[in-house]
Design a protein around this motif. Sequence first.
Motif, PDB file in Angstrom:
ATOM      1  N   GLN A   1      36.341-105.884  51.929  1.00  0.00           N
ATOM      2  CA  GLN A   1      37.444-106.703  52.436  1.00  0.00           C
ATOM      3  C   GLN A   1      38.551-106.826  51.397  1.00  0.00           C
ATOM      4  OE1 GLN A   1      35.289-110.416  53.464  1.00  0.00           O
ATOM      5  NE2 GLN A   1      36.525-110.371  55.326  1.00  0.00           N
ATOM      6  N   ASN A   2      39.788-106.688  51.829  1.00  0.00           N
ATOM      7  CA  ASN A   2      40.936-106.936  50.966  1.00  0.00           C
ATOM      8  C   ASN A   2      41.525-108.316  51.207  1.00  0.00           C
ATOM      9  OD1 ASN A   2      41.132-104.460  49.524  1.00  0.00           O
ATOM     10  ND2 ASN A   2      41.878-103.500  51.396  1.00  0.00           N
ATOM     11  N   ILE A   3      41.278-108.847  52.399  1.00  0.00           N
ATOM     12  CA  ILE A   3      41.879-110.123  52.776  1.00  0.00           C
ATOM     13  C   ILE A   3      41.002-110.824  53.804  1.00  0.00           C
ATOM     14  CG2 ILE A   3      43.292-109.148  54.632  1.00  0.00           C
ATOM     15  CD1 ILE A   3      45.598-111.010  53.541  1.00  0.00           C
ATOM     16  N   PHE A   4      40.997-112.152  53.750  1.00  0.00           N
ATOM     17  CA  PHE A   4      40.310-112.975  54.734  1.00  0.00           C
ATOM     18  C   PHE A   4      41.128-114.244  54.920  1.00  0.00           C
ATOM     19  CE2 PHE A   4      37.591-116.473  55.987  1.00  0.00           C
ATOM     20  CZ  PHE A   4      36.933-115.944  57.079  1.00  0.00           C
ATOM     21  N   ARG A   5      41.100-114.794  56.126  1.00  0.00           N
ATOM     22  CA  ARG A   5      41.916-115.974  56.422  1.00  0.00           C
ATOM     23  C   ARG A   5      41.127-116.981  57.264  1.00  0.00           C
ATOM     24  NH1 ARG A   5      47.268-114.973  57.192  1.00  0.00           N
ATOM     25  NH2 ARG A   5      46.684-112.897  57.830  1.00  0.00           N
ATOM     26  N   TYR A   6      41.197-118.248  56.841  1.00  0.00           N
ATOM     27  CA  TYR A   6      40.778-119.358  57.688  1.00  0.00           C
ATOM     28  C   TYR A   6      42.041-119.911  58.335  1.00  0.00           C
ATOM     29  CZ  TYR A   6      36.032-119.967  55.744  1.00  0.00           C
ATOM     30  OH  TYR A   6      34.717-119.807  55.381  1.00  0.00           O
ATOM     31  N   ASN A   7      42.019-120.117  59.633  1.00  0.00           N
ATOM     32  CA  ASN A   7      43.130-120.736  60.349  1.00  0.00           C
ATOM     33  C   ASN A   7      42.747-122.172  60.676  1.00  0.00           C
ATOM     34  OD1 ASN A   7      44.623-118.345  60.413  1.00  0.00           O
ATOM     35  ND2 ASN A   7      43.650-117.679  62.298  1.00  0.00           N
ATOM     36  N   PHE A   8      43.604-123.113  60.311  1.00  0.00           N
ATOM     37  CA  PHE A   8      43.345-124.524  60.566  1.00  0.00           C
ATOM     38  C   PHE A   8      44.278-125.082  61.639  1.00  0.00           C
ATOM     39  CE2 PHE A   8      41.837-123.634  56.326  1.00  0.00           C
ATOM     40  CZ  PHE A   8      40.573-124.206  56.342  1.00  0.00           C
ATOM     41  N   HIS A   9      44.828-124.224  62.459  1.00  0.00           N
ATOM     42  CA  HIS A   9      45.651-124.665  63.579  1.00  0.00           C
ATOM     43  C   HIS A   9      44.847-124.456  64.861  1.00  0.00           C
ATOM     44  CE1 HIS A   9      46.866-120.714  61.942  1.00  0.00           C
ATOM     45  NE2 HIS A   9      46.745-120.299  63.187  1.00  0.00           N
ATOM     46  N   ASP A  10      45.268-125.133  65.918  1.00  0.00           N
ATOM     47  CA  ASP A  10      44.490-125.115  67.160  1.00  0.00           C
ATOM     48  C   ASP A  10      44.391-123.727  67.784  1.00  0.00           C
ATOM     49  OD1 ASP A  10      43.918-127.814  67.013  1.00  0.00           O
ATOM     50  OD2 ASP A  10      45.680-128.390  68.181  1.00  0.00           O
ATOM     51  N   ASN A  11      45.503-123.014  67.805  1.00  0.00           N
ATOM     52  CA  ASN A  11      45.518-121.683  68.406  1.00  0.00           C
ATOM     53  C   ASN A  11      46.805-120.973  67.988  1.00  0.00           C
ATOM     54  OD1 ASN A  11      47.677-122.430  70.286  1.00  0.00           O
ATOM     55  ND2 ASN A  11      46.092-123.617  71.334  1.00  0.00           N
ATOM     56  N   LYS A  12      47.014-119.776  68.472  1.00  0.00           N
ATOM     57  CA  LYS A  12      48.184-118.987  68.078  1.00  0.00           C
ATOM     58  C   LYS A  12      49.497-119.520  68.642  1.00  0.00           C
ATOM     59  CE  LYS A  12      45.774-114.669  67.233  1.00  0.00           C
ATOM     60  NZ  LYS A  12      45.666-113.261  67.574  1.00  0.00           N
ATOM     61  N   ASN A  13      49.437-120.500  69.530  1.00  0.00           N
ATOM     62  CA  ASN A  13      50.653-121.118  70.066  1.00  0.00           C
ATOM     63  C   ASN A  13      51.019-122.424  69.354  1.00  0.00           C
ATOM     64  OD1 ASN A  13      51.294-119.199  72.109  1.00  0.00           O
ATOM     65  ND2 ASN A  13      49.535-119.959  73.249  1.00  0.00           N
ATOM     66  N   ASP A  14      50.139-122.919  68.500  1.00  0.00           N
ATOM     67  CA  ASP A  14      50.396-124.151  67.766  1.00  0.00           C
ATOM     68  C   ASP A  14      51.596-123.937  66.836  1.00  0.00           C
ATOM     69  OD1 ASP A  14      50.287-126.457  66.198  1.00  0.00           O
ATOM     70  OD2 ASP A  14      48.105-126.453  66.127  1.00  0.00           O
ATOM     71  N   LYS A  15      52.575-124.848  66.887  1.00  0.00           N
ATOM     72  CA  LYS A  15      53.786-124.688  66.081  1.00  0.00           C
ATOM     73  C   LYS A  15      53.570-125.006  64.606  1.00  0.00           C
ATOM     74  CE  LYS A  15      57.170-125.211  69.701  1.00  0.00           C
ATOM     75  NZ  LYS A  15      58.299-125.974  70.215  1.00  0.00           N
TER      76      LYS A  15
ATOM     77  N   LYS B   1      60.565-111.228  56.674  1.00  0.00           N
ATOM     78  CA  LYS B   1      61.261-112.510  56.691  1.00  0.00           C
ATOM     79  C   LYS B   1      61.041-113.139  58.052  1.00  0.00           C
ATOM     80  CE  LYS B   1      65.856-110.846  58.090  1.00  0.00           C
ATOM     81  NZ  LYS B   1      67.278-110.863  57.747  1.00  0.00           N
ATOM     82  N   PHE B   2      60.990-114.457  58.055  1.00  0.00           N
ATOM     83  CA  PHE B   2      60.891-115.212  59.296  1.00  0.00           C
ATOM     84  C   PHE B   2      62.283-115.710  59.650  1.00  0.00           C
ATOM     85  CE2 PHE B   2      56.557-115.825  57.518  1.00  0.00           C
ATOM     86  CZ  PHE B   2      55.872-115.151  58.511  1.00  0.00           C
ATOM     87  N   LEU B   3      62.697-115.474  60.864  1.00  0.00           N
ATOM     88  CA  LEU B   3      64.021-115.899  61.305  1.00  0.00           C
ATOM     89  C   LEU B   3      64.030-117.347  61.778  1.00  0.00           C
ATOM     90  CD1 LEU B   3      65.009-112.730  63.365  1.00  0.00           C
ATOM     91  CD2 LEU B   3      65.489-113.231  60.958  1.00  0.00           C
ATOM     92  N   ASP B   4      62.847-117.886  62.048  1.00  0.00           N
ATOM     93  CA  ASP B   4      62.764-119.201  62.674  1.00  0.00           C
ATOM     94  C   ASP B   4      62.066-120.271  61.855  1.00  0.00           C
ATOM     95  OD1 ASP B   4      60.336-117.914  62.845  1.00  0.00           O
ATOM     96  OD2 ASP B   4      59.935-118.475  64.904  1.00  0.00           O
TER      97      ASP B   4
ATOM     98  N   PHE C   1      52.294-118.495  65.930  1.00  0.00           N
ATOM     99  CA  PHE C   1      52.037-117.087  65.635  1.00  0.00           C
ATOM    100  C   PHE C   1      52.571-116.209  66.764  1.00  0.00           C
ATOM    101  CE2 PHE C   1      49.468-113.253  65.719  1.00  0.00           C
ATOM    102  CZ  PHE C   1      49.552-112.836  64.393  1.00  0.00           C
ATOM    103  N   ASN C   2      52.324-116.616  67.993  1.00  0.00           N
ATOM    104  CA  ASN C   2      52.734-115.801  69.139  1.00  0.00           C
ATOM    105  C   ASN C   2      54.239-115.740  69.341  1.00  0.00           C
ATOM    106  OD1 ASN C   2      50.142-115.056  69.802  1.00  0.00           O
ATOM    107  ND2 ASN C   2      49.878-116.651  71.324  1.00  0.00           N
ATOM    108  N   LYS C   3      54.951-116.791  68.972  1.00  0.00           N
ATOM    109  CA  LYS C   3      56.395-116.834  69.230  1.00  0.00           C
ATOM    110  C   LYS C   3      57.234-116.708  67.964  1.00  0.00           C
ATOM    111  CE  LYS C   3      55.867-119.483  73.435  1.00  0.00           C
ATOM    112  NZ  LYS C   3      56.125-120.709  74.154  1.00  0.00           N
ATOM    113  N   ARG C   4      56.599-116.355  66.856  1.00  0.00           N
ATOM    114  CA  ARG C   4      57.350-116.246  65.605  1.00  0.00           C
ATOM    115  C   ARG C   4      58.363-115.119  65.692  1.00  0.00           C
ATOM    116  NH1 ARG C   4      53.075-113.195  61.612  1.00  0.00           N
ATOM    117  NH2 ARG C   4      52.596-111.582  63.101  1.00  0.00           N
TER     118      ARG C   4
END
Length: 145
Positions: free
Chosen positions: A25-39, A57-60, A123-126
Amino acid sequence: MYKNIKFKHSITLKKFLNKKLKKDQNIFRYNFHDNKNDKDQLMMIWQKKNYFYPPKKFLDSQKIYFLNKGKLNVYIFDKNGKLLKVHKLSKENPVCKIKKNVYHADVAKSSYAIHSEVTAHSFNKRKIVLLSIKNLSKIKRILIS
């Protein structure tokens, strides 16, 4: 690879620091948000030395890095791939904030680094833009030097 962590009211992240990366593994991530739509996105990321995702870059939204363990460099680029600044995160300097519309990349400089990232977009709307691929070989030399 990632794992979603569910919690009810609040959570502290210390108990998650004991996770070890597998050899392949090169990378691993824990996500602490409810889902990919959580702002509100909160992630804790393990990254092996010199592993990187191409500058983006993130535009938003802005992004905030919190170093938990190791050493991590955050590189800032202009739209042509010219290096503008390097933020060297360490125990003495553990936090970095990136404004929206700024090309950046993060690279572990210790054998591995653990850092947390906070963004204010789903994540989904970024709205994300990768730096032009024509600059990638030049950028790779900068990032893994």
